[in-house]
Write a protein that holds these residues in place. Structure first.
Motif, PDB file in Angstrom:
ATOM      1  N   MET A 282      93.683 102.112  46.302  1.00 38.23           N
ATOM      2  CA  MET A 282      93.459 103.601  46.303  1.00 38.23           C
ATOM      3  C   MET A 282      94.001 104.655  46.788  1.00 38.23           C
ATOM      4  SD  MET A 282      91.813 102.729  43.157  1.00 38.23           S
ATOM      5  CE  MET A 282      90.853 103.758  42.773  1.00 38.23           C
ATOM      6  N   ALA A 283      94.192 104.562  47.745  1.00 38.65           N
ATOM      7  CA  ALA A 283      95.000 105.784  48.245  1.00 38.65           C
ATOM      8  C   ALA A 283      96.213 106.432  47.989  1.00 38.65           C
ATOM      9  CB  ALA A 283      95.378 105.130  49.656  1.00 38.65           C
ATOM     10  N   CYS A 284      96.735 105.642  47.036  1.00 32.53           N
ATOM     11  CA  CYS A 284      97.949 105.812  46.447  1.00 32.53           C
ATOM     12  C   CYS A 284      97.754 106.337  44.505  1.00 32.53           C
ATOM     13  CB  CYS A 284      99.554 105.454  46.138  1.00 32.53           C
ATOM     14  SG  CYS A 284      99.922 105.303  48.364  1.00 32.53           S
ATOM     15  N   HIS A 285      96.715 105.690  44.407  1.00 30.49           N
ATOM     16  CA  HIS A 285      96.438 105.757  43.039  1.00 30.49           C
ATOM     17  C   HIS A 285      95.292 106.173  42.212  1.00 30.49           C
ATOM     18  CE1 HIS A 285     100.811 103.223  42.398  1.00 30.49           C
ATOM     19  NE2 HIS A 285     100.216 102.521  43.395  1.00 30.49           N
ATOM     20  N   GLY A 286      94.640 106.852  41.620  1.00 29.83           N
ATOM     21  CA  GLY A 286      93.826 106.749  41.308  1.00 29.83           C
ATOM     22  C   GLY A 286      93.598 106.675  39.641  1.00 29.83           C
ATOM     23  N   ILE A 287      92.501 106.904  39.681  1.00 28.02           N
ATOM     24  CA  ILE A 287      92.453 106.066  37.552  1.00 28.02           C
ATOM     25  C   ILE A 287      92.724 106.876  36.312  1.00 28.02           C
ATOM     26  CG2 ILE A 287      90.474 105.496  36.662  1.00 28.02           C
ATOM     27  CD1 ILE A 287      88.694 103.969  38.529  1.00 28.02           C
ATOM     28  N   ALA A 288      93.021 108.004  36.565  1.00 25.71           N
ATOM     29  CA  ALA A 288      93.008 109.194  35.650  1.00 25.71           C
ATOM     30  C   ALA A 288      93.539 110.313  36.611  1.00 25.71           C
ATOM     31  CB  ALA A 288      91.869 109.638  35.304  1.00 25.71           C
ATOM     32  N   ASN A 289      94.171 110.413  37.813  1.00 25.65           N
ATOM     33  CA  ASN A 289      94.609 111.395  38.167  1.00 25.65           C
ATOM     34  C   ASN A 289      96.136 111.104  39.184  1.00 25.65           C
ATOM     35  OD1 ASN A 289      92.537 110.752  39.237  1.00 25.65           O
ATOM     36  ND2 ASN A 289      92.564 113.521  39.100  1.00 25.65           N
ATOM     37  N   LYS A 290      97.234 111.873  38.765  1.00 21.34           N
ATOM     38  CA  LYS A 290      98.239 111.035  39.678  1.00 21.34           C
ATOM     39  C   LYS A 290      98.022 111.731  40.902  1.00 21.34           C
ATOM     40  CE  LYS A 290     103.012 112.741  40.072  1.00 21.34           C
ATOM     41  NZ  LYS A 290     103.563 111.452  41.520  1.00 21.34           N
ATOM     42  N   VAL A 291      97.647 110.450  42.537  1.00 22.17           N
ATOM     43  CA  VAL A 291      97.966 110.731  43.400  1.00 22.17           C
ATOM     44  C   VAL A 291      99.313 110.645  44.515  1.00 22.17           C
ATOM     45  CG1 VAL A 291      96.646 109.381  45.757  1.00 22.17           C
ATOM     46  CG2 VAL A 291      95.693 109.280  43.715  1.00 22.17           C
ATOM     47  N   VAL A 292      99.599 109.532  44.533  1.00 17.07           N
ATOM     48  CA  VAL A 292     100.972 109.343  44.952  1.00 17.07           C
ATOM     49  C   VAL A 292     102.055 108.848  44.129  1.00 17.07           C
ATOM     50  CG1 VAL A 292     102.915 108.591  47.006  1.00 17.07           C
ATOM     51  CG2 VAL A 292     100.189 109.836  47.724  1.00 17.07           C
ATOM     52  N   GLY A 293     101.283 107.743  43.876  1.00 21.82           N
ATOM     53  CA  GLY A 293     102.548 107.335  42.805  1.00 21.82           C
ATOM     54  C   GLY A 293     101.495 107.741  41.545  1.00 21.82           C
TER      55      GLY A 293
END
Lengths: 355, 456
Positions: A282-293
């Motif tokens: 979850m540091a790079c991926h969100g459930i519904a939002n783009k974070v890093v990935g």
């Protein structure tokens, strides 16, 4: 198009006058301080909603129903909650009982004076027969309110009045004889408005001076303080574990009166989401939002339906990938076991639900 | 389950209050002379036993390092959740204990029941909308606001010149006001008329809540309809739900502009359980008159004697008569911290805190007693102090382990003083059910446990 004859023209003129008059009324609405707000209610609309019946019978509809008809409706639609005889099967407050022939004479229910009388039934309290009609019509049956016809309401009410021995077995209640029934209501003289808790005028006997007040004493006020009532021990657990009904921090805690764990914390997250969190996904991926990935929602959209989606994605998690979602590379997550990766991927492809 | 307060399990890093007198005079002398081993023994004993002495008696050197400080917790060493992870924010999961609850056995059917506000954990004066108490007569509905209509008509021809229908769009276009008011069920504290019946302030007093309501003054709407207030001296309010509940509303409060046709609560629309999309606001008057899911106002010249003003919501007096149209919620207060069913975490400083209100106006003062009503001290009223609104009071208190009986007594701006149970029962007996505004007593036991009691 022929020219209208004079007479026709005259009639048209008259129609125009009428139209102008109603336009004027509408214009008054349109040009008052709040133009464009609200509209006139129609007669049918008012009739559909204005169903109230006052104690003086204003609003009482025409109609009639017999005790016998009422009994039939009662057994079909009322008895399941209120009991065959209005005793209410211990679910609702009993409707019938506690009134006597003497009460019908005096207009005061004697049992209301007794502190030892166990329960107050509706018929012990009801001062107005009109109120019973109004309430049954607007709110009963409980799960199907307003489904009874006016005649059915008269019939049900006739049956109740018969159970309470206010009317005989062969009685037909109607709009014409409601007033004679009112004169036999057991508690018709049992209400008063002589108090100071109505903020306005118009009620007989109402006053502005409160009937009860405290004392503004500051020292040596009461005598010896004695405790007269406490919660009995058997009642302590009756409301569950009070510890689980209080905050877990602050100046107080709830006392323990049951088994619920006051510190239990529901984490409704599915196991795969917990694994994803633990693995640092979850540091790079969100459930519904783009974070890093990319977000898991985007991943699911791209891969859903692909035959080898699970293997592809498990491979990308464990071995890393580059160029799939842009320039940033996904580093290999070697610490995530194949089994965990498969669980996470299955959850992502299922739409990554948070609960 | 007659046990005393169970103390918390030992939590690492939390300095536990130690049992009373766990240091003898000799021990203290020994500590003073430098023999700290005595203290360490005592501290270990305290951990084993639980109990209560001021933690400040333990010198700093004796304390272990707090692992919640030295071992960095996960929230300090990981990435948090993104914005809008919870599009409508919810309380922390650690606050799950503070929710609306029913009182077991009070009612048999959930659709005609009560869920009480957890006043035991409240701060300030505003009740979060999700914790506002619930009282329904025939269940609650989530009404489609586009299909909701509001009608004004008259009982007799001409009483309202233009009977009208308004949509929610119409009402939300009109000039609005926002006002903070308490909303108390007439039956709040009703279970306690005869004797102590329930353990905590949630159940004794949790049918009061307080919100900021936004809406249109009813007098404005009556005016738009051409209502003749010289003929129409009473107002009927009616709901759109299955019960289509009706109540007679006092015209004085309509004329004063206080009665609102409200759609807003605490900055958002009303919650469905509180009448979405429209309810009546009748400040100072019992909750049953604040008709939810409001569909209609009728102007008339007599009260309506509705079911909830002739069979229910009537106050039984000792002479067997029922008082009708008892509407004003009279001056009342209750201490919420500490309160019944709680245990103080330790001796020393505590702020006694509670709520006061009056349906006749603003609260003028609140006095607090810790000795069962013999002696009183004036509490501080927190701002704002608003008419017909909850008012928060506080009084500092240092508890040294003595038995105490805590009481609060409010006085409103009309000079009306909250009565004792003795004073209330002398006039109204014990069977009224409604409008119990007596002074509440909480007994603090030397163990720190607080319980609901009534004094003679």
């Amino acid at each position: 198009m022929s020219r209208p004859r004079d007479g026709v023209r005259h009639r048209i003129g008259a129609l125009l006058v009428v139209a102008c008059a109603s336009l004027a009324a509408a214009t008054a609405l349109a040009t008052g301080p709040f133009p464009g707000i609200g509209r006139p209610a129609t007669e049918r609309e008012i009739a559909a909603w204005d169903i109230d019946v006052r104690p003086d019978f204003l609003g009482l509809p025409k109609g009639a129903g017999t005790v016998e008809q009422g009994q039939e409706i009662w057994e079909a639609k009322c008895a399941s909650c209120h009991g065959t005889f209005g005793e209410s099967n211990q679910v609702f407050t009993p409707l019938i009982g506690g009134t006597t022939a003497a009460d019908i004479e005096t207009g005061r229910v004697a049992n209301l004076r007794r502190v030892d009388y166990p329960q107050r039934t509706t018929m012990m309290k009801a001062p107005y027969v009109a109120t019973l009609f109004d309430y049954i019509r607007r709110a009963m049956p409980w799960n199907e309110p307003k489904s009874l016809s006016d005649d059915e309401v008269y019939a049900v009410l006739a049956f109740m009045l018969n159970l309470a021995e206010i009317v005989p077995d062969d009685f037909e209640l109607s709009d014409a004889n409601m007033a004679t029934v009112q004169a036999r209501m057991p508690n018709r003289d049992g209400v008063t408005t002589a108090h100071a808790m109505w903020p306005g005028g118009g009620l007989p006997g109402s006053s502005s001076a409160p009937d009860v007040g405290g004392t503004a004493c500051m020292s040596d006020c009461a005598g010896e303080v004695a405790i007269a009532s406490v919660l009995p021990d058997y009642a302590r657990p009756a409301h569950g574990n009070l510890a689980a009904q209080h905050r877990r921090i602050g100046p107080v805690r709830g006392i323990v009166t049951g088994d619920d764990d006051p510190d239990a914390i529901d984490d409704p997250s599915p196991p795969a989401l917990k694994r994803a969190r633990d693995a640092g996904c979850m540091a790079c991926h969100g459930i519904a939002n783009k974070v890093v990935g990319p977000s898991y929602a985007d991943v699911a959209r791209r891969y859903r339906g692909a035959a080898d989606a699970v293997d592809q994605l498990v491979g990308r998690i464990r071995n890393g990938a580059e160029g799939v979602w842009g320039n940033l590379a996904m580093p290999a997550q070697e610490d995530v076991s194949d089994a965990d990766a498969r669980e996470i991927v299955a959850w992502i492809l299922a739409g990554a639900p948070e609960r | 389950m007659g046990g005393k307060a169970k103390t918390d399990p030992v939590v690492p890093g939390r300095v536990r209050a130690a049992p009373e007198n766990f240091l003898s005079a000799d021990d203290i002398a020994a500590v003073s002379s430098g023999r700290r081993d005595v203290l360490r023994r005592g501290f270990a004993a305290a951990l084993g036993l639980g109990g209560a002495v001021a933690a400040s008696t333990i010198p700093a050197q004796a304390r272990a390092d707090d692992p919640d400080i030295v071992d960095l917790p996960p929230w300090s060493t990981s990435l948090g959740l993104p914005v809008a992870a919870t599009p409508y924010g919810m309380p922390s999961r650690y606050e799950r204990n503070l929710v609306r609850r029913q009182s077991p056995g009070l009612t048999q059917v959930g659709a005609a029941s009560v869920a009480f506000t957890p006043l035991q954990g409240s701060f300030g004066i505003i009740t979060p909308s999700g914790l506002h108490f619930e009282r329904h007569h025939q269940g609650w509905m989530d009404i489609d606001p586009k299909r909701h209509r509001f009608m004004i008509n008259g009982s007799l021809p001409g009483m309202v010149a233009r009977p009208m229908v308004f949509t929610i769009d119409d009402l939300m276009r009109l000039p609005s006001v926002s006002r903070m008011h308490f909303l108390e069920c007439g039956a709040n504290t009703g279970m306690e008329w005869g004797n102590v019946a329930v353990p905590t302030v949630q159940y004794t007093h949790g049918m009061v809540s307080c919100s900021e309501f936004t809406g249109v003054e009813l007098r404005l709407l009556l005016d738009i309809c051409g209502a003749d207030l010289s003929r129409g001296t009473f107002v009927l309010a009616e709901g759109a739900d299955g019960s289509s509940m009706t109540r007679t509303i006092p015209m004085d409060l309509v004329r004063s502009g206080e009665v609102l046709v409200a759609y807003g609560q605490n900055g958002e629309m009303l919650r469905p359980e509180n009448g979405y999309p429209l309810r009546l606001v009748v400040p100072g008057v019992q909750g049953v008159s604040w008709v939810k899911w409001l569909r209609r106002i009728e102007l008339g010249d007599r009260p309506w004697g509705a079911k909830d003003e002739s069979i229910h919501y009537v106050d039984l007096m000792p002479d067997g008569q029922h008082r009708q149209y008892t509407s004003i919620q009279e001056v009342k207060s209750v201490i919420t911290t500490p309160s019944g069913g709680q245990a103080l975490v330790g001796q020393g400083f505590h702020a006694i805190s509670g709520l006061a209100w009056s349906g006749r106006g603003a609260v003028r003062r609140v006095d607090v007693s810790v000795d069962g009503g013999r002696n009183w001290r004036e509490a501080t009223l927190q701002q704002p102090v608003l008419p017909k609104c909850l008012t928060r009071f506080v009084l500092p208190w240092s508890w040294t382990g003595e038995r105490a009986i805590l009481q609060a007594r409010a006085t409103d701006e009309t000079g009306h003083v909250q009565p004792t149970y003795r004073q209330l029962r002398a006039v109204r007996g014990t069977r009224s059910i409604y409008h119990n505004n007596a002074i509440q007593s909480w007994l603090v036991d030397p163990s720190g446990e607080v319980s609901n009691v009534q004094t003679a």
